[in-house]
Design an enzyme around this catalytic site. Structure first.
Site, PDB file in Angstrom:
ATOM      1  N   THR A 799      16.358 -44.216  48.914  1.00  0.00           N
ATOM      2  CA  THR A 799      17.087 -43.672  48.138  1.00  0.00           C
ATOM      3  C   THR A 799      18.515 -44.869  47.771  1.00  0.00           C
ATOM      4  OG1 THR A 799      18.364 -42.000  49.192  1.00  0.00           O
ATOM      5  CG2 THR A 799      16.401 -41.347  47.864  1.00  0.00           C
ATOM      6  N   CYS A 800      18.930 -45.101  49.105  1.00  0.00           N
ATOM      7  CA  CYS A 800      20.202 -46.156  49.154  1.00  0.00           C
ATOM      8  C   CYS A 800      19.731 -47.420  47.924  1.00  0.00           C
ATOM      9  CB  CYS A 800      20.337 -46.505  50.281  1.00  0.00           C
ATOM     10  SG  CYS A 800      20.948 -45.153  51.597  1.00  0.00           S
ATOM     11  N   PHE A 801      18.446 -47.943  48.173  1.00  0.00           N
ATOM     12  CA  PHE A 801      18.068 -48.996  47.519  1.00  0.00           C
ATOM     13  C   PHE A 801      17.189 -49.022  46.396  1.00  0.00           C
ATOM     14  CE2 PHE A 801      18.317 -50.060  52.226  1.00  0.00           C
ATOM     15  CZ  PHE A 801      19.492 -50.385  52.130  1.00  0.00           C
TER      16      PHE A 801
END
Length: 834
Positions: A799-801
């Site tokens: 989800t960060c990327f």
């Protein structure tokens, strides 16, 4: 005994062309006496014959003076006093071994052309003989440097000698006298002559003059009441440098900026040493320079336009004129009236400034038109260059707005011009507005703004998220105790660490990073505004809208939770996370310090709104017949019991009639939606203020926005998720856009319900509500990665990327089954990894 030097400065004599105001060595002067009269009797034949002669002081300092043969010796004494500051009564002039008497003329004293006179007297009687001797030595050195064609060997440079001179005592009276000596000595003019004499001398003079200005600033820090004494010195440098080197000369610009900065700390006007006529030439000069720079920027790209230094100087030089008219009740009208001339004697200056305003507004409008043309032509590259070069334009627009406020009709003209080019003006604000600057002037006319502008200006009030993870606040939260543990972490956290950033991790889960932080913001906000927790009440007409619950005191810690809520919302805005909730209008207005009216409670309490409307619209005669049966009381429920509260003194005995019904409605609304939740709003505001840093910033944040602006910032887009927009902002790794798996994926997503799409997006990015701009408003594009794992595996995400990962499923049905599993509400969380 000491005396102040004459007010007539050396430059005045130079302008009169009747003296040479410089200290030079007469041995270097050409002494060709062949042209002189053979007999002194020729002097008497023309009583007004001009003479040039030398007056040698006790030091090596020599003055070169010019006078008529009919002038008296007293006149020569006065000229020497004006130049040196030595009182005339203490001077003695010796010529030919005899002292010259005051009442004699030069002709009577038989003073010839190129004669050498000697000034005797006690220089120590000036009160500062050493300073006079030092400044005379400086001037002598300067003219040695100017006259010599080869390098002069000196033990001390001009800068070193001036540094010694500027090491003034801390005593204010002595410092004042030393500055007077500098002014009276003509050192400023000598330094400017040195500056223009040769390249080597130019460097030496540049260093010396800059040192004087820097030293002056140091002096002023300890003696703020000395500002007015430094202004004439820098003003003299400006005048001399402008004439000798021009307004674009770097040293002149430094002196002008230093003078402009000093004006903030001194009184300007008829009772002050520095008047409006002294500084207004700089206003005209800068206005012309700025106009020329704007004109070039509209013709040649990428010309940056006026410099920020010129704009700031212009603002500072105009400020005293603003101060001059601040006590006037009304803006200045043209033509100027007699009343205006009675209270302000600077009619010419204000008339000129009025013309400047119109010219500058016209050229600024040309810049906005050019920006619009480039925006319409979609020349993105050139437009980007234009905006970079236009960053100072916004500062200048602010200055134009300030000037417009002092003239009748000009402020309306300014805003009409901005409205005519709203698109370009808004783009300029978004591109150029920076932190720690005041943009409240823009909000005075919100018609020239749009959501993008208001959001940008409000976000500048919030702290900037730092990339440095050294001081961030770390949290390890149990999902099953999300609200309670988050509250404890926030309660005990150092505020500076919260402003620096947050690092989130859920217990017993591997996922970390910004994606998990976005998920935490969404989940904790959903918990805070869950009506079951009794902190906030949802509006009956719109369940997304909330305001503080008047009955929240059922929880003894409710006020601490409101402060916690304020921190969380401020941090969510700071991290640009849409949390899916919005504030009701009445809550928003109170956070901005604004008054609540009947129309503001429409969503919060439709029944009360409709009832109050009926009371106000009812026939007055019916109201006066007491058909309503109302008095100034209000029933409230607290902890399961109902009680009556007076809305005014002895409210139970005050009947509502046609004359006081408006007061009754206002009092009812104020008690129900202001007093009843005042503590809750106050604590929420303090939590918000904790993150922002001060109360003023918290108030201004909400004043920059309209209620719907905050809706879009907190909730995000009101539109359903567009699969086409989603697809347009997605890239592929391992897959090609034409692969079957990609075609199946988008077909499956297109068939999903609106809620399933939100859950899939949340699983993929930890974002359930898109920004107003849609996918283009995200900080990154989205990615689909092909994995080499078993086809039995469910999709996973980083989800960060913004990465969604899945294997090459064999059929569309298999892919649909896998996606159906992860788009269930209870499954769509905690799949993310770093």
């Amino acid at each position: 005994m000491s005396s102040s030097p004459s007010k007539r400065k050396l430059a005045d004599y130079a302008d009169d062309d009747d003296s040479v105001p410089f200290s030079i060595n007469p041995s270097r002067m050409r002494k060709d006496h062949s042209a002189l009269p053979s007999s002194s009797s020729s002097l008497f034949r023309s009583s007004t014959r001009p003479l040039q002669f030398f007056v040698r002081l006790l030091s090596d300092h020599t003055l070169v003076l010019r006078a008529d043969s009919s002038d008296t010796v007293e006149y020569i004494h006065e000229k020497i006093q004006a130049i040196t500051g030595i009182p005339a009564v203490e001077q003695r002039i010796i010529y030919g071994g005899r002292q010259l008497q005051w009442d004699q003329t030069l002709a009577e004293c038989r003073v010839q052309n190129d004669a050498g006179l000697h000034l005797v007297g006690r220089m120590r009687s000036t009160g500062h003989p050493e300073m006079w001797k030092l400044i005379n030595s400086v001037i002598s050195l300067i003219f040695k440097l100017c006259k010599s064609s080869s390098p002069v060997c000196v033990t001390k440079t001009v800068k070193m000698m001036l540094a010694e001179f500027m090491s003034l005592p801390s005593d204010t009276d002595k410092a004042y006298e030393h500055l007077q000596i500098f002014s009276a000595s003509s050192a400023a003019k000598a330094l400017v002559i040195l500056y223009t004499s040769s390249h080597a001398n130019r460097v030496a003079a540049d260093e010396a003059i800059r040192h004087i200005i820097t030293s002056g600033k140091s002096i002023l820090q300890g003696m703020p009441n000395m500002h007015h004494e430094c202004v004439p010195i820098i003003l003299e440098f400006c005048r001399l440098l402008k004439k000798a080197a021009g307004i674009d000369d770097p040293l002149y610009c430094v002196c002008r900026s230093s003078l402009a900065a000093l004006l903030q700390n001194i009184e300007i006007g008829k009772k002050a040493k520095t008047g409006i006529p002294d500084i207004f030439p700089f206003v005209k000069e800068l206005a012309i320079k700025i106009t020329f720079a704007f004109a070039l920027s509209t013709q040649a790209m990428p010309f940056p336009g006026p410099s920020i230094a010129d704009i700031q100087d212009f603002s500072l030089f105009v400020a005293p004129l603003m101060q001059e008219v601040k006590d006037l009740c009304d803006p200045i009208k043209f033509p100027l009236t007699e009343d205006f001339h009675r209270v302000c004697r600077y009619g010419d200056e204000f008339r000129t400034l009025y013309k400047m305003f119109h010219e500058l507004l016209g050229i600024f409008e040309m810049c906005l038109k050019q920006m619009e043309e480039r925006m319409n032509n979609d020349l993105k590259q050139d437009y980007g260059i234009l905006c970079v070069g236009s960053c100072h334009h916004l500062e200048f627009a602010k200055e134009l707005h300030k000037i417009s406020k002092i003239y009748s009709g000009c402020e309306d003209l300014f805003w009409e011009t901005m409205k005519s080019h709203k698109g370009a003006f808004c783009k300029l604000v978004v591109r150029c507005a920076k932190r720690n600057a005041d943009y409240t002037w823009i909000i005075e006319c919100k018609e020239v703004t749009n959501f993008e502008v208001r959001r940008h200006l409000a976000m500048l009030k919030l702290p900037e998220v730092k990339d440095d993870y050294g001081e961030i606040h770390e949290m390890l939260i149990d999902r099953s105790h999300l609200l309670a543990e988050s509250f404890e972490y926030m309660k005990n956290a150092d505020i500076d660490s919260l402003r620096a950033g947050l690092f989130m991790e859920f217990k017993n889960e591997e996922a970390t990073g910004p994606g998990v932080l976005r998920e935490w913001f969404f989940l904790v906000c959903q918990a805070i505004f869950n009506p079951q927790n009794a902190l906030f009440v949802a509006c009956s007409s719109d369940l997304r809208r909330f305001y503080p619950n008047p009955a929240s005191k059922v929880d003894p810690m409710h006020l601490e939770y409101f402060r916690f809520s304020g921190k969380v919302i401020a941090l969510a805005l700071m991290h640009k996370v849409q949390v899916g909730i919005v504030f009701d209008r009445l809550f928003f207005l109170q956070l901005g310090g604004r008054t609540i009216t009947l129309e503001d409670i429409r969503d919060a309490d439709p029944l009360l709104y409709n009832g109050c409307k009926q009371i106000l619209e009812m026939d007055p005669e019916l109201v006066d017949q007491d058909v309503l049966g109302l008095t100034f009381v209000h029933e409230v429920e607290e902890l399961g019991t109902r009680k009556t509260v007076d809305l005014c003194t002895d409210g139970e005995n005050v009947a509502v009639n046609s004359e006081n019904r408006r007061k009754y409605v206002d009092s009812l609304i104020h008690h129900r939606f202001v007093i009843a939740i005042a503590d809750q709003v106050d604590q929420f505001a303090k939590g918000f203020e904790d993150i922002m840093g001060c109360y003023r910033l918290q108030k201004s944040f909400f004043k920059y926005l309209e209620p719907e602006d905050l809706d879009w910032m907190l909730h995000g887009s009101e539109s359903g998720i567009s699969v086409d927009d989603w697809k347009a902002h997605t890239e592929y790794h391992g897959f090609n856009e034409t692969d079957d798996q990609i075609s199946w994926f988008w077909k499956i997503v297109g068939d999903m319900t609106a809620e399933q799409k939100k859950i899939l997006l949340f699983f993929w990015t930890s974002i359930k509500y898109l920004p107003v701009e849609g996918f283009s408003g995200l900080s990154s594009r989205l990615y689909i990665y092909k994995t080499s794992e078993s086809r039995r595996r469910l999709p996973s995400s980083h989800t960060c990327f913004y990465r969604l990962c899945f294997p090459s499923y064999r059929t569309r049905n298999v892919m649909r089954d896998r996606l159906n599993i992860i788009t269930q509400e209870h499954v769509g969380c905690s799949f993310g990894t770093w």
